[in-house]
Write a protein that holds these residues in place. Structure first.
Motif, PDB file in Angstrom:
ATOM      1  N   PHE A 156      60.977  11.577  43.966  1.00  0.00           N
ATOM      2  CA  PHE A 156      60.648  10.597  42.930  1.00  0.00           C
ATOM      3  C   PHE A 156      60.718   9.149  43.408  1.00  0.00           C
ATOM      4  CE2 PHE A 156      61.825  14.106  40.013  1.00  0.00           C
ATOM      5  CZ  PHE A 156      60.787  14.037  39.109  1.00  0.00           C
ATOM      6  N   GLY A 157      61.504   8.880  44.465  1.00  0.00           N
ATOM      7  CA  GLY A 157      61.798   7.506  44.863  1.00  0.00           C
ATOM      8  C   GLY A 157      63.097   7.041  44.233  1.00  0.00           C
ATOM      9  N   ARG A 158      63.790   6.119  44.916  1.00  0.00           N
ATOM     10  CA  ARG A 158      65.119   5.677  44.491  1.00  0.00           C
ATOM     11  C   ARG A 158      65.119   5.078  43.083  1.00  0.00           C
ATOM     12  NH1 ARG A 158      70.046   3.576  47.084  1.00  0.00           N
ATOM     13  NH2 ARG A 158      71.037   2.163  45.594  1.00  0.00           N
ATOM     14  N   SER A 159      64.141   4.228  42.767  1.00  0.00           N
ATOM     15  CA  SER A 159      64.157   3.536  41.469  1.00  0.00           C
ATOM     16  C   SER A 159      64.069   4.510  40.310  1.00  0.00           C
ATOM     17  CB  SER A 159      63.011   2.525  41.402  1.00  0.00           C
ATOM     18  OG  SER A 159      63.182   1.506  42.352  1.00  0.00           O
ATOM     19  N   VAL A 161      64.984   7.670  40.381  1.00  0.00           N
ATOM     20  CA  VAL A 161      66.212   8.464  40.341  1.00  0.00           C
ATOM     21  C   VAL A 161      67.355   7.660  39.716  1.00  0.00           C
ATOM     22  CG1 VAL A 161      67.913   9.711  41.728  1.00  0.00           C
ATOM     23  CG2 VAL A 161      65.489   9.910  42.258  1.00  0.00           C
ATOM     24  N   GLN A 162      67.378   6.358  39.932  1.00  0.00           N
ATOM     25  CA  GLN A 162      68.365   5.530  39.229  1.00  0.00           C
ATOM     26  C   GLN A 162      68.166   5.618  37.720  1.00  0.00           C
ATOM     27  OE1 GLN A 162      68.683   2.113  42.708  1.00  0.00           O
ATOM     28  NE2 GLN A 162      68.483   1.470  40.601  1.00  0.00           N
ATOM     29  N   ARG A 163      66.928   5.624  37.291  1.00  0.00           N
ATOM     30  CA  ARG A 163      66.664   5.791  35.851  1.00  0.00           C
ATOM     31  C   ARG A 163      67.107   7.166  35.372  1.00  0.00           C
ATOM     32  NH1 ARG A 163      60.578   5.181  35.584  1.00  0.00           N
ATOM     33  NH2 ARG A 163      60.964   6.159  33.555  1.00  0.00           N
ATOM     34  N   LEU A 164      66.847   8.195  36.159  1.00  0.00           N
ATOM     35  CA  LEU A 164      67.233   9.548  35.771  1.00  0.00           C
ATOM     36  C   LEU A 164      68.747   9.690  35.655  1.00  0.00           C
ATOM     37  CD1 LEU A 164      64.836  11.684  38.018  1.00  0.00           C
ATOM     38  CD2 LEU A 164      64.664  11.383  35.549  1.00  0.00           C
ATOM     39  N   ALA A 176      55.074  11.470  36.412  1.00  0.00           N
ATOM     40  CA  ALA A 176      55.434  12.387  37.495  1.00  0.00           C
ATOM     41  C   ALA A 176      54.236  12.673  38.399  1.00  0.00           C
ATOM     42  CB  ALA A 176      55.997  13.678  36.932  1.00  0.00           C
ATOM     43  N   GLN A 177      53.062  12.749  37.820  1.00  0.00           N
ATOM     44  CA  GLN A 177      51.868  12.942  38.638  1.00  0.00           C
ATOM     45  C   GLN A 177      51.517  11.673  39.408  1.00  0.00           C
ATOM     46  OE1 GLN A 177      48.138  13.687  36.570  1.00  0.00           O
ATOM     47  NE2 GLN A 177      47.384  14.951  38.267  1.00  0.00           N
ATOM     48  N   ALA A 178      51.664  10.533  38.762  1.00  0.00           N
ATOM     49  CA  ALA A 178      51.311   9.264  39.396  1.00  0.00           C
ATOM     50  C   ALA A 178      52.171   8.982  40.626  1.00  0.00           C
ATOM     51  CB  ALA A 178      51.443   8.124  38.393  1.00  0.00           C
ATOM     52  N   CYS A 179      53.428   9.426  40.616  1.00  0.00           N
ATOM     53  CA  CYS A 179      54.308   9.168  41.761  1.00  0.00           C
ATOM     54  C   CYS A 179      54.247  10.286  42.792  1.00  0.00           C
ATOM     55  CB  CYS A 179      55.748   8.930  41.301  1.00  0.00           C
ATOM     56  SG  CYS A 179      56.638  10.392  40.755  1.00  0.00           S
ATOM     57  N   GLY A 180      53.395  11.283  42.560  1.00  0.00           N
ATOM     58  CA  GLY A 180      53.208  12.349  43.529  1.00  0.00           C
ATOM     59  C   GLY A 180      54.091  13.560  43.327  1.00  0.00           C
ATOM     60  N   TYR A 181      54.949  13.534  42.311  1.00  0.00           N
ATOM     61  CA  TYR A 181      55.840  14.682  42.080  1.00  0.00           C
ATOM     62  C   TYR A 181      55.041  15.911  41.650  1.00  0.00           C
ATOM     63  CZ  TYR A 181      59.839  17.352  40.319  1.00  0.00           C
ATOM     64  OH  TYR A 181      60.786  18.325  40.108  1.00  0.00           O
ATOM     65  N   LEU A 182      54.028  15.708  40.820  1.00  0.00           N
ATOM     66  CA  LEU A 182      53.155  16.797  40.381  1.00  0.00           C
ATOM     67  C   LEU A 182      51.829  16.712  41.114  1.00  0.00           C
ATOM     68  CD1 LEU A 182      53.656  16.591  36.489  1.00  0.00           C
ATOM     69  CD2 LEU A 182      54.766  18.193  38.078  1.00  0.00           C
ATOM     70  N   VAL A 183      51.303  17.869  41.501  1.00  0.00           N
ATOM     71  CA  VAL A 183      49.976  17.878  42.107  1.00  0.00           C
ATOM     72  C   VAL A 183      48.884  17.981  41.047  1.00  0.00           C
ATOM     73  CG1 VAL A 183      50.756  18.841  44.290  1.00  0.00           C
ATOM     74  CG2 VAL A 183      50.030  20.384  42.478  1.00  0.00           C
ATOM     75  N   GLU A 184      49.266  18.411  39.837  1.00  0.00           N
ATOM     76  CA  GLU A 184      48.259  18.545  38.782  1.00  0.00           C
ATOM     77  C   GLU A 184      48.942  18.591  37.421  1.00  0.00           C
ATOM     78  OE1 GLU A 184      44.587  21.549  37.416  1.00  0.00           O
ATOM     79  OE2 GLU A 184      45.696  21.927  39.278  1.00  0.00           O
ATOM     80  N   VAL A 185      48.273  18.045  36.426  1.00  0.00           N
ATOM     81  CA  VAL A 185      48.661  18.196  35.026  1.00  0.00           C
ATOM     82  C   VAL A 185      47.527  18.933  34.327  1.00  0.00           C
ATOM     83  CG1 VAL A 185      49.209  17.028  32.864  1.00  0.00           C
ATOM     84  CG2 VAL A 185      50.079  16.117  35.026  1.00  0.00           C
ATOM     85  N   ALA A 186      47.850  20.040  33.684  1.00  0.00           N
ATOM     86  CA  ALA A 186      46.835  20.877  33.048  1.00  0.00           C
ATOM     87  C   ALA A 186      47.248  21.200  31.623  1.00  0.00           C
ATOM     88  CB  ALA A 186      46.629  22.170  33.838  1.00  0.00           C
ATOM     89  N   ALA A 187      46.266  21.311  30.742  1.00  0.00           N
ATOM     90  CA  ALA A 187      46.524  21.669  29.349  1.00  0.00           C
ATOM     91  C   ALA A 187      47.185  23.047  29.279  1.00  0.00           C
ATOM     92  CB  ALA A 187      45.221  21.668  28.558  1.00  0.00           C
TER      93      ALA A 187
END
Length: 259
Positions: A156-159, A161-164, A176-187
């Motif tokens: 996720f990146g440090r920033s 994870v600090q929020r988490l 999560a998709q924008a930061c690369g954690y997810l490869v896809e978001v699907a209905a």
């Protein structure tokens, strides 16, 4: 399914499926379920016919909503917390050590131990309403192992994870998709097809390359990982942790005292 939940393993062709099945508790993990997960990983590690392993939660509302908090009522000291985090780390090491690619298919809540499992997987896809978090600063007053913190920072990146961890924020599927954690978001009605497509692609590629690449990435993450047993012992041995457990079980807000 038993009242304590089960972790099922099925294999169809080159794809294995591991399902966390305790939907009435949002698939919160019991000690028995963790043991079943470890046993499945040990079996899969030796099965050369399996090219991909996918993980999912039953019921459509959650992947895994953490560890069953009621079990923490038996903890009496910081050592109990250290032993628990060592067991979780051992389980994640087994999962991470699978030689084939792994995919987490997330619908709904992916919290605490569930986030650790999903993060340990190589790839993640989710539905738009999925939420990712470790709200322990709000709910339980415990902490994560150094290995799990490092894995979250890498994902996720440090920033974030600090929020988490410090703000007890939840991260939505879009972020999560924008930061690369997810490869896809699907209905929800399309996520199964997306999961099958991803697993089929992974199963068609060079397995030796995939295995050694996974190990190379794992070695980078493990390199010079500092010890944090003193932090875990302090947290799980605190009055605040005992208060967090009793407040959660009693369905009331915790009263933190900082000791």
């Amino acid at each position: 399914m038993s009242a304590q939940g089960e972790v099922h393993l099925s294999i169809e062709g080159a794809v294995a499926s591991v399902t966390f099945d305790r939907p009435e508790a949002r698939n919160a993990m019991t000690w028995a379920m963790y043991q079943q997960l470890r046993a499945h990983c040990e079996k899969l590690r030796e099965d050369k016919s399996v090219r991909v392993v996918r993980f999912q939660g039953a019921g459509g509302e959650a992947f895994v909503a953490g560890t069953d908090i009621a079990q923490f009522q038996d903890f009496t000291s910081g050592k109990d917390g250290v032993d628990y985090e060592h067991r979780i780390d051992g389980t994640m090491q087994l999962l991470a050590g699978l030689p084939m690619p792994t995919v987490a298919v997330v619908q709904g809540w992916c919290i605490g131990g569930g986030l650790a499992i999903a993060t340990t997987c190589d790839f993640r896809i989710a539905t738009p309403a999925s939420k990712f978090g470790v709200p322990i600063a709000r709910t339980l007053g415990n902490c994560l192992s150094m290995a799990n913190v490092a894995a979250l920072v890498a994902a996720f990146g440090r920033s974030r994870v600090q929020r988490l961890l410090l703000l007890a924020d939840m991260i939505g599927a879009e972020e999560a998709q924008a930061c690369g954690y997810l490869v896809e978001v699907a209905a929800p009605d399309a996520i199964e097809a997306s999961a099958q497509k991803l697993c089929s692609k992974l199963a068609s590629l060079a397995p030796v390359t995939q295995e050694v690449s996974k190990e190379a990435l794992a070695r980078l993450l493990r390199h010079s990982l500092p010890d944090a047993e003193d932090l875990i012992r302090r947290t799980y041995g605190s009055e605040d942790f005992r208060e967090g457990v009793q407040a959660f079980v009693g369905k009331r807000p915790p009263v933190w005292k900082g000791r």
